[in-house]
Design a protein around this motif. Structure first.
Motif, PDB file in Angstrom:
ATOM      1  N   HIS A   1     -14.985   9.342  39.195  1.00 17.03           N
ATOM      2  CA  HIS A   1     -14.487   9.468  40.557  1.00 17.03           C
ATOM      3  C   HIS A   1     -13.002   9.133  40.583  1.00 17.03           C
ATOM      4  O   HIS A   1     -12.449   8.683  39.593  1.00 17.03           O
ATOM      5  CB  HIS A   1     -15.266   8.548  41.507  1.00 17.03           C
ATOM      6  N   THR A   2     -12.363   9.368  41.721  1.00 15.97           N
ATOM      7  CA  THR A   2     -10.940   9.030  41.839  1.00 15.97           C
ATOM      8  C   THR A   2     -10.789   7.740  42.634  1.00 15.97           C
ATOM      9  O   THR A   2     -11.586   7.447  43.518  1.00 15.97           O
ATOM     10  CB  THR A   2     -10.147  10.154  42.530  1.00 15.97           C
ATOM     11  N   GLU A   3      -9.783   6.964  42.297  1.00 17.21           N
ATOM     12  CA  GLU A   3      -9.481   5.724  42.998  1.00 17.21           C
ATOM     13  C   GLU A   3      -7.998   5.688  43.332  1.00 17.21           C
ATOM     14  O   GLU A   3      -7.193   6.352  42.686  1.00 17.21           O
ATOM     15  CB  GLU A   3      -9.856   4.509  42.137  1.00 17.21           C
ATOM     16  N   LEU A   4      -7.672   4.880  44.320  1.00 17.33           N
ATOM     17  CA  LEU A   4      -6.298   4.706  44.732  1.00 17.33           C
ATOM     18  C   LEU A   4      -5.848   3.316  44.325  1.00 17.33           C
ATOM     19  O   LEU A   4      -6.504   2.336  44.646  1.00 17.33           O
ATOM     20  CB  LEU A   4      -6.205   4.874  46.259  1.00 17.33           C
ATOM     21  N   TYR A   5      -4.764   3.217  43.575  1.00 17.92           N
ATOM     22  CA  TYR A   5      -4.244   1.920  43.133  1.00 17.92           C
ATOM     23  C   TYR A   5      -2.743   1.890  43.362  1.00 17.92           C
ATOM     24  O   TYR A   5      -2.008   2.695  42.777  1.00 17.92           O
ATOM     25  CB  TYR A   5      -4.573   1.688  41.653  1.00 17.92           C
ATOM     26  N   ARG A   6      -2.284   1.009  44.213  1.00 17.52           N
ATOM     27  CA  ARG A   6      -0.865   0.876  44.547  1.00 17.52           C
ATOM     28  C   ARG A   6      -0.235   2.218  44.922  1.00 17.52           C
ATOM     29  O   ARG A   6       0.845   2.579  44.449  1.00 17.52           O
ATOM     30  CB  ARG A   6      -0.090   0.226  43.397  1.00 17.52           C
ATOM     31  N   GLY A   7      -0.960   2.959  45.731  1.00 17.39           N
ATOM     32  CA  GLY A   7      -0.449   4.229  46.231  1.00 17.39           C
ATOM     33  C   GLY A   7      -0.605   5.408  45.301  1.00 17.39           C
ATOM     34  O   GLY A   7      -0.358   6.543  45.694  1.00 17.39           O
ATOM     35  N   ALA A   8      -1.024   5.166  44.063  1.00 14.08           N
ATOM     36  CA  ALA A   8      -1.199   6.271  43.113  1.00 14.08           C
ATOM     37  C   ALA A   8      -2.688   6.547  42.932  1.00 14.08           C
ATOM     38  O   ALA A   8      -3.492   5.641  42.794  1.00 14.08           O
ATOM     39  CB  ALA A   8      -0.578   5.909  41.770  1.00 14.08           C
ATOM     40  N   GLU A   9      -3.030   7.812  42.948  1.00 17.17           N
ATOM     41  CA  GLU A   9      -4.424   8.200  42.751  1.00 17.17           C
ATOM     42  C   GLU A   9      -4.656   8.450  41.264  1.00 17.17           C
ATOM     43  O   GLU A   9      -3.827   9.060  40.585  1.00 17.17           O
ATOM     44  CB  GLU A   9      -4.702   9.483  43.541  1.00 17.17           C
ATOM     45  N   TYR A  10      -5.752   7.946  40.751  1.00 15.36           N
ATOM     46  CA  TYR A  10      -6.074   8.204  39.351  1.00 15.36           C
ATOM     47  C   TYR A  10      -7.571   8.410  39.189  1.00 15.36           C
ATOM     48  O   TYR A  10      -8.364   8.012  40.028  1.00 15.36           O
ATOM     49  CB  TYR A  10      -5.575   7.076  38.437  1.00 15.36           C
ATOM     50  N   VAL A  11      -7.941   9.062  38.112  1.00 20.42           N
ATOM     51  CA  VAL A  11      -9.333   9.424  37.859  1.00 20.42           C
ATOM     52  C   VAL A  11      -9.981   8.377  36.963  1.00 20.42           C
ATOM     53  O   VAL A  11      -9.420   7.998  35.932  1.00 20.42           O
ATOM     54  CB  VAL A  11      -9.425  10.814  37.188  1.00 20.42           C
TER      55      VAL A  11
END
Length: 112
Positions: free
Chosen positions: A42-52
């Motif tokens: 799934h994708t997550e948001l970390y410090r404004g950046a989206e990553y898989v």
């Protein structure tokens, strides 16, 4: 004898352990693992950046049992680990040819 490997969600570990204890399973091995099946991450948001996140955290249980307990153990794991959502996990069953208890030298079902 049978060797059961179950891959489950981490937060279900205590429930599964209690269910196995209740039916008389005396020992199991737990490993924290990562993987994916149909979930495909799934994708997550970390410090404004989206990553898989490709690999999701899971728990791998390994249990060696006498063959006559197989149905009980599978049912206990299945009921305790079930959430009804994708990613609940899988149970694998394999034949176990030999077991040796190192401390006493006992073999076969006596070593379990």
């Amino acid at each position: 004898m049978k060797f059961i490997t179950a891959i489950i969600k981490p937060f279900k570990l205590d429930e599964v352990r209690e269910a196995l204890s209740a039916i008389g399973v005396t020992g199991l091995t737990v490993t924290e693992v990562k993987g994916f099946g149909r979930q495909k991450g799934h994708t997550e948001l970390y410090r404004g950046a989206e990553y898989v996140v490709d690999f999701l955290p899971k728990v791998k249980l390994e249990v060696a049992i006498k063959a006559d307990m197989l149905d009980q153990v599978i049912e206990a794991i299945e009921k305790a680990a079930h959430t009804g959502k994708i990613g609940d996990g899988k149970i694998f069953v394999a034949d176990l040819e030999q077991v040796v208890r190192i401390r006493t030298g006992e073999t076969g079902p006596d070593a379990l």
